[in-house]
Design an enzyme around this catalytic site. Structure first.
Site, short mmCIF file in Angstrom:
data_model
loop_
_atom_site.label_atom_id
_atom_site.label_comp_id
_atom_site.label_asym_id
_atom_site.label_seq_id
_atom_site.Cartn_x
_atom_site.Cartn_y
_atom_site.Cartn_z
N LYS A 22 0.84 -1.20 0.00
CA LYS A 22 0.00 0.00 0.00
C LYS A 22 0.87 1.25 0.00
CE LYS A 22 -3.97 2.10 2.35
NZ LYS A 22 -4.75 2.14 1.09
N ALA A 49 10.23 1.87 -1.44
CA ALA A 49 10.24 2.78 -2.60
C ALA A 49 11.43 3.74 -2.54
CB ALA A 49 8.93 3.57 -2.63
N GLY A 88 6.47 0.60 5.70
CA GLY A 88 7.30 -0.39 5.02
C GLY A 88 7.43 -0.13 3.54
N CYS A 89 6.33 0.27 2.92
CA CYS A 89 6.34 0.53 1.48
C CYS A 89 7.13 1.80 1.15
CB CYS A 89 4.90 0.65 0.98
SG CYS A 89 3.95 -0.85 1.28
N THR A 90 7.12 2.75 2.06
CA THR A 90 7.91 3.97 1.86
C THR A 90 9.40 3.64 1.91
OG1 THR A 90 6.17 5.36 2.80
CG2 THR A 90 8.40 6.27 2.76
#
Length: 236
Positions: A127, A137, A132-134
């Site tokens: 998401k 990325a 975690g996704c930040t």
């Protein structure tokens, strides 16, 4: 003659009263139990009875929110749905499906066509804009010049909307496109769909000469960056 004795008539009530046995002293001292009270219908039982007798009205248009969490790593245990084993449809050596999705700017992107001309690195995240996704990325952002040196294209992939991808890209200054695969047309065949209801397993793929050369489904944010870079650089 002797006088006749006249017997007076006896009152039956008096006879009945006199025939009663008088209680003993111990019995007189014992208090009589209070009279039993009539039991009243409990309010709960009465309400349940009324509910059973009342007609059932069906409500249309109402739906309970799904407890499905989009980011398995960042969600709490209470929010996580029961996970089912996902099935990887594509394997190493297979070509990408001929699917077109939109990037953060609404442009149509076909990874199969792009992968036929250059090396492509795709990483999937649960998401946009979650912790975690930040990290994942931004990790690809920080090493992006190394990918660019070997002319490898980098794409982020999730089921977020175009608007959410645009916001994520601008906020984190990401130099590569983010693809909005809202229907899981790529995520599903690549094996990154977490359950039948949705959700994404953090993953990455390296596509060379139009075919999948490396695929890792289920990986930590920082590790996905290191492994993907090593797969591309080591072959140059």
């Amino acid at each position: 003659m002797r006088p006749r004795k006249v017997t007076e008539p006896v009152d039956p009530a008096t006879l009945r009263r006199s025939s009663r046995v008088k209680p003993t002293a111990a019995e007189a001292a014992t208090p009589a139990p209070p009279p039993a009270k009539k039991q009243k219908t409990a309010p709960k039982a009465k309400a349940e009875k009324q509910m059973k007798e009342a007609p059932i009205e069906e409500k249309k248009g109402s739906q309970l929110p799904s407890p499905v969490a989009t980011d398995g790593e960042d969600a709490t245990a209470a929010d996580k749905p029961e996970e089912k084993e996902f099935k990887v449809l594509l394997q190493v050596g297979d070509e990408l499906p001929d699917v077109t999705v939109l990037d953060q700017d609404g442009n149509r992107v076909n990874l199969k066509s792009i992968a036929a001309e250059k090396t492509v690195v795709v990483f999937a995240y649960p998401k946009a804009s979650t912790p975690g996704c930040t990290r994942q990325a931004c990790g690809f952002r920080d090493v992006f010049p190394k990918f660019d040196t070997v002319e490898a294209a980098v794409y982020g992939l999730s089921a977020d909307t175009v608007a959410a991808q645009k916001k994520f890209q601008e906020k984190q200054n990401l130099p590569y496109p983010l693809l909005a695969d809202t229907k899981f047309e790529l995520l599903g065949p690549l094996g990154a769909k977490k359950t039948e209801k949705g959700g994404i397993v953090r993953s990455f793929w390296v596509i060379k000469e139009g075919k999948i050369a490396t695929m890792v489904v289920g990986v930590k944010p920082e590790v996905s960056v290191e492994m993907a870079l090593a797969e591309v650089i080591d072959d140059e």
